[in-house]
Write a protein that holds these residues in place. Structure first.
Motif, PDB file in Angstrom:
ATOM      1  N   ARG A  41       0.828  -1.212   0.000  1.00 31.41           N
ATOM      2  CA  ARG A  41       0.000   0.000   0.000  1.00 31.41           C
ATOM      3  C   ARG A  41       0.864   1.265   0.000  1.00 31.41           C
ATOM      4  N   LEU A  42       1.935   1.257   0.792  1.00 33.42           N
ATOM      5  CA  LEU A  42       2.838   2.412   0.810  1.00 33.42           C
ATOM      6  C   LEU A  42       3.506   2.573  -0.557  1.00 33.42           C
ATOM      7  N   LEU A  43       3.885   1.476  -1.157  1.00 32.17           N
ATOM      8  CA  LEU A  43       4.473   1.518  -2.498  1.00 32.17           C
ATOM      9  C   LEU A  43       3.477   2.077  -3.513  1.00 32.17           C
ATOM     10  N   MET A  44       2.219   1.708  -3.394  1.00 37.35           N
ATOM     11  CA  MET A  44       1.184   2.231  -4.291  1.00 37.35           C
ATOM     12  C   MET A  44       0.948   3.725  -4.047  1.00 37.35           C
ATOM     13  N   ARG A  45       1.132   4.193  -2.810  1.00 41.99           N
ATOM     14  CA  ARG A  45       1.000   5.636  -2.542  1.00 41.99           C
ATOM     15  C   ARG A  45       2.150   6.403  -3.191  1.00 41.99           C
ATOM     16  N   VAL A  46       3.360   5.846  -3.147  1.00 44.98           N
ATOM     17  CA  VAL A  46       4.499   6.489  -3.835  1.00 44.98           C
ATOM     18  C   VAL A  46       4.197   6.584  -5.324  1.00 44.98           C
ATOM     19  N   ARG A  47       3.770   5.474  -5.901  1.00 38.56           N
ATOM     20  CA  ARG A  47       3.422   5.411  -7.312  1.00 38.56           C
ATOM     21  C   ARG A  47       2.293   6.374  -7.651  1.00 38.56           C
ATOM     22  N   GLY A  48       1.266   6.377  -6.827  1.00 41.54           N
ATOM     23  CA  GLY A  48       0.094   7.209  -7.062  1.00 41.54           C
ATOM     24  C   GLY A  48       0.400   8.692  -7.053  1.00 41.54           C
ATOM     25  N   ALA A  49       1.332   9.111  -6.205  1.00 45.32           N
ATOM     26  CA  ALA A  49       1.692  10.533  -6.145  1.00 45.32           C
ATOM     27  C   ALA A  49       2.243  11.010  -7.485  1.00 45.32           C
ATOM     28  N   VAL A  50       2.995  10.157  -8.147  1.00 49.99           N
ATOM     29  CA  VAL A  50       3.563  10.524  -9.452  1.00 49.99           C
ATOM     30  C   VAL A  50       2.493  10.436 -10.537  1.00 49.99           C
ATOM     31  N   ILE A  51       1.761   9.336 -10.558  1.00 56.80           N
ATOM     32  CA  ILE A  51       0.737   9.112 -11.582  1.00 56.80           C
ATOM     33  C   ILE A  51      -0.325  10.219 -11.569  1.00 56.80           C
ATOM     34  N   HIS A  52      -0.713  10.646 -10.370  1.00 59.53           N
ATOM     35  CA  HIS A  52      -1.801  11.623 -10.245  1.00 59.53           C
ATOM     36  C   HIS A  52      -1.315  13.065 -10.120  1.00 59.53           C
ATOM     37  N   GLY A  53       0.011  13.282 -10.242  1.00 57.51           N
ATOM     38  CA  GLY A  53       0.534  14.635 -10.307  1.00 57.51           C
ATOM     39  C   GLY A  53       0.824  15.318  -8.987  1.00 57.51           C
ATOM     40  N   ALA A  54       0.671  14.631  -7.861  1.00 63.08           N
ATOM     41  CA  ALA A  54       0.988  15.252  -6.573  1.00 63.08           C
ATOM     42  C   ALA A  54       2.491  15.452  -6.415  1.00 63.08           C
ATOM     43  N   ALA A  55       3.272  14.616  -7.087  1.00 59.54           N
ATOM     44  CA  ALA A  55       4.729  14.741  -7.056  1.00 59.54           C
ATOM     45  C   ALA A  55       5.233  14.669  -8.501  1.00 59.54           C
ATOM     46  N   PRO A  56       5.830  15.743  -8.995  1.00 60.46           N
ATOM     47  CA  PRO A  56       6.321  15.718 -10.369  1.00 60.46           C
ATOM     48  C   PRO A  56       7.459  14.716 -10.574  1.00 60.46           C
ATOM     49  N   ASP A  57       8.127  14.378  -9.503  1.00 58.94           N
ATOM     50  CA  ASP A  57       9.207  13.399  -9.534  1.00 58.94           C
ATOM     51  C   ASP A  57       9.007  12.455  -8.359  1.00 58.94           C
ATOM     52  N   VAL A  58       9.305  11.188  -8.548  1.00 63.78           N
ATOM     53  CA  VAL A  58       9.064  10.199  -7.498  1.00 63.78           C
ATOM     54  C   VAL A  58       9.785  10.560  -6.204  1.00 63.78           C
ATOM     55  N   TYR A  59      10.947  11.175  -6.303  1.00 62.60           N
ATOM     56  CA  TYR A  59      11.705  11.547  -5.112  1.00 62.60           C
ATOM     57  C   TYR A  59      11.017  12.641  -4.308  1.00 62.60           C
ATOM     58  N   GLU A  60      10.081  13.326  -4.912  1.00 65.43           N
ATOM     59  CA  GLU A  60       9.344  14.379  -4.222  1.00 65.43           C
ATOM     60  C   GLU A  60       8.063  13.868  -3.570  1.00 65.43           C
ATOM     61  N   SER A  61       7.746  12.613  -3.764  1.00 62.59           N
ATOM     62  CA  SER A  61       6.573  12.025  -3.120  1.00 62.59           C
ATOM     63  C   SER A  61       6.789  12.033  -1.617  1.00 62.59           C
ATOM     64  N   GLU A  62       5.774  12.431  -0.880  1.00 64.89           N
ATOM     65  CA  GLU A  62       5.898  12.476   0.584  1.00 64.89           C
ATOM     66  C   GLU A  62       6.108  11.084   1.178  1.00 64.89           C
TER      67      GLU A  62
END
Length: 124
Positions: A35-56
């Motif tokens: 689930r945490l991995l899917m939240r990292v992925r989701g932040a990028v896919i849905h535009g909350a983080a322009p780069d995966v490293y910026e995902s909270e």
């Protein structure tokens, strides 16, 4: 996106993706980790983080599991694709040059070996 096409749902994607992954790699998979991995992925896919490293959740994943979530997602998607496309017949195998690389030591500092960690079990 490859995982999205394999899961192929419009609603409740995270739940369905976790269920799909657990079906493929085994029900012993840590659901919280997935689930945490899917939240990292989701932040990028849905535009909350322009780069995966910026995902909270990127740093939290790294702290909790001691590995890069990008690497884990790559391993999971590769396993899912092998199952979906090759019906499990294409097995993981170690790098045939590992002995040479280990002996010379030239690549160890620059490249991580592609050996899966505990996110997925090795194919028998």
């Amino acid at each position: 996106m490859a995982l999205d096409s394999l899961v192929n749902v419009r609603n409740k994607h995270t739940m369905e993706a976790v269920n799909y992954i657990k079906k493929i790699i085994g029900h012993t998979a840590d659901e919280g980790r997935l689930r945490l991995l899917m939240r990292v992925r989701g932040a990028v896919i849905h535009g909350a983080a322009p780069d995966v490293y910026e995902s909270e959740n990127y740093a939290q994943y790294y702290v909790d599991y001691g590995t890069d979530p990008i690497r884990d997602l790559e391993l999971i998607v590769a396993k899912c694709l092998r199952e979906a496309i090759f019906d499990g017949q294409l097995k993981y195998h170690p790098d045939s040059n590992k002995t040479h690389i280990d002996k010379n030591g030239k690549f160890q500092d620059k490249f991580r070996m592609s050996m899966p960690d505990t996110i997925i079990p090795l194919d028998a």
